[in-house]
Design an enzyme around this catalytic site. Sequence first.
Site, PDB file in Angstrom:
ATOM      1  N   SER A  51       0.812  -1.222   0.000  1.00 42.99           N
ATOM      2  CA  SER A  51       0.000   0.000   0.000  1.00 42.99           C
ATOM      3  C   SER A  51       0.844   1.271   0.000  1.00 42.99           C
ATOM      4  O   SER A  51       0.449   2.293  -0.575  1.00 42.99           O
ATOM      5  CB  SER A  51      -0.964  -0.009   1.183  1.00 42.99           C
ATOM      6  OG  SER A  51      -0.270  -0.225   2.398  1.00 42.99           O
ATOM      7  N   CYS A  83      -6.773  -7.156  -0.101  1.00 42.54           N
ATOM      8  CA  CYS A  83      -5.592  -7.053   0.756  1.00 42.54           C
ATOM      9  C   CYS A  83      -5.044  -5.622   0.739  1.00 42.54           C
ATOM     10  O   CYS A  83      -5.613  -4.755   1.386  1.00 42.54           O
ATOM     11  CB  CYS A  83      -4.553  -8.096   0.332  1.00 42.54           C
ATOM     12  SG  CYS A  83      -3.357  -8.422   1.626  1.00 42.54           S
ATOM     13  N   ILE A 139      -1.907 -13.264   2.687  1.00 44.78           N
ATOM     14  CA  ILE A 139      -0.476 -13.033   2.470  1.00 44.78           C
ATOM     15  C   ILE A 139      -0.094 -11.697   3.103  1.00 44.78           C
ATOM     16  O   ILE A 139      -0.470 -10.631   2.601  1.00 44.78           O
ATOM     17  CB  ILE A 139      -0.135 -13.024   0.958  1.00 44.78           C
ATOM     18  CG1 ILE A 139      -0.598 -14.338   0.302  1.00 44.78           C
ATOM     19  CG2 ILE A 139       1.357 -12.789   0.746  1.00 44.78           C
ATOM     20  CD1 ILE A 139      -0.515 -14.342  -1.208  1.00 44.78           C
ATOM     21  N   ARG A 140       0.606 -11.763   4.214  1.00 44.38           N
ATOM     22  CA  ARG A 140       0.969 -10.540   4.958  1.00 44.38           C
ATOM     23  C   ARG A 140      -0.241  -9.583   4.991  1.00 44.38           C
ATOM     24  O   ARG A 140      -0.163  -8.411   4.650  1.00 44.38           O
ATOM     25  CB  ARG A 140       2.195  -9.874   4.345  1.00 44.38           C
ATOM     26  CG  ARG A 140       3.080  -9.205   5.397  1.00 44.38           C
ATOM     27  CD  ARG A 140       4.515  -9.078   4.943  1.00 44.38           C
ATOM     28  NE  ARG A 140       4.653  -8.180   3.805  1.00 44.38           N
ATOM     29  CZ  ARG A 140       4.800  -6.871   3.896  1.00 44.38           C
ATOM     30  NH1 ARG A 140       4.844  -6.278   5.064  1.00 44.38           N
ATOM     31  NH2 ARG A 140       4.918  -6.141   2.823  1.00 44.38           N
ATOM     32  N   HIS A 175      -6.852 -13.292  -0.805  1.00 48.26           N
ATOM     33  CA  HIS A 175      -6.569 -13.210  -2.248  1.00 48.26           C
ATOM     34  C   HIS A 175      -7.333 -14.262  -3.050  1.00 48.26           C
ATOM     35  O   HIS A 175      -6.748 -15.300  -3.405  1.00 48.26           O
ATOM     36  CB  HIS A 175      -5.073 -13.433  -2.486  1.00 48.26           C
ATOM     37  CG  HIS A 175      -4.214 -12.292  -2.074  1.00 48.26           C
ATOM     38  ND1 HIS A 175      -3.903 -11.246  -2.915  1.00 48.26           N
ATOM     39  CD2 HIS A 175      -3.601 -12.023  -0.896  1.00 48.26           C
ATOM     40  CE1 HIS A 175      -3.118 -10.386  -2.288  1.00 48.26           C
ATOM     41  NE2 HIS A 175      -2.924 -10.833  -1.057  1.00 48.26           N
ATOM     42  N   GLU A 177      -8.040 -14.210  -6.109  1.00 51.39           N
ATOM     43  CA  GLU A 177      -7.559 -14.251  -7.505  1.00 51.39           C
ATOM     44  C   GLU A 177      -6.475 -15.302  -7.727  1.00 51.39           C
ATOM     45  O   GLU A 177      -6.169 -15.632  -8.863  1.00 51.39           O
ATOM     46  CB  GLU A 177      -7.055 -12.858  -7.933  1.00 51.39           C
ATOM     47  CG  GLU A 177      -5.719 -12.413  -7.341  1.00 51.39           C
ATOM     48  CD  GLU A 177      -5.809 -11.935  -5.899  1.00 51.39           C
ATOM     49  OE1 GLU A 177      -6.894 -12.020  -5.293  1.00 51.39           O
ATOM     50  OE2 GLU A 177      -4.776 -11.473  -5.356  1.00 51.39           O
TER      51      GLU A 177
HETATM   52  N1  GLN Z   1       1.349  -5.983   3.622  1.00 47.58           N
HETATM   53  C1  GLN Z   1       0.819  -5.186   2.527  1.00 47.58           C
HETATM   54  C2  GLN Z   1       0.513  -3.751   3.001  1.00 47.58           C
HETATM   55  O1  GLN Z   1       0.371  -3.528   4.191  1.00 47.58           O
HETATM   56  C3  GLN Z   1      -0.417  -5.838   1.931  1.00 47.58           C
HETATM   57  C4  GLN Z   1      -0.080  -7.250   1.439  1.00 47.58           C
HETATM   58  C5  GLN Z   1      -0.943  -7.755   0.314  1.00 47.58           C
HETATM   59  O2  GLN Z   1      -1.622  -7.000  -0.414  1.00 47.58           O
HETATM   60  N2  GLN Z   1      -0.880  -9.055   0.119  1.00 47.58           N
HETATM   61  O3  GLN Z   1       0.420  -2.883   2.203  1.00 47.58           O
END
Ligand code: GLN
Length: 209
Positions: A51, A83, A139-140, A175, A177
């Site tokens: 982001s 996300c 994912i994170r 996610h 996709e």
């Molecule tokens: N960790 C990312 C963030 O904070 C987002 C991760 C993702 O889009 N898979 O921007």
Amino acid sequence: MSNPLVGVLAIQGDFAEHRHAIEQAGARSAEIRHLRDLEKIDALIIPGGESTTINKFDDNFGGQVFATLNDCAKNGMPIYGTCMGSIVLATHIEGREQRSTGLMDITVRRNAYGPQKKSFETYLDIKELGAEPFLAIFIRAPQIVSVGSGVTVMATVNDTIAMARQKNILVTTFHPEITSDMRVHEYFLSMIKKPEAPATATPALALSK
Ligand code: GLN
């Protein structure tokens, strides 16, 4: 609208996977790299990624990117954030000065499940997608830690919110996709025809501010 054109913000992140998924769900797709590209589309996806990179991009254009997304949303364009996209759409980012479009009345906590190696997948029950559980890959990922009263919570994982909708804005912290299950993208396409969110928030899930 029989064959809508869905734009995927293609500045950074996994936009190619979203294009594939939305095409599998029955739409046409286009990469959005210039603000003028937003004029021709019926709906927009903001993919996963980082982001802060999107924020830098918006800074470089003097805030015009977020301002134009605001105009699109206010004109009723359906927007789906995955996300990173959910962070870009949130009104509040917990504990940070990070700017966002503020298009959805949610507070998010970035990287809330830990670092990349703590990424995980799990099955979620999502009533609007039918009885079959949905394989959600985090994912994170951020968590949605609170929502305003106009937001419908659609899915949770371990008591944290993972999917929500406010009128024409949809977010997932996972996610879809990168799975072969197109139901989230099909649901998003249905929002082009049905701009109002379902009134399905379960009291236990309505973690209002
Ligand atoms: N960790 C990312 C963030 O904070 C987002 C991760 C993702 O889009 N898979 O921007």
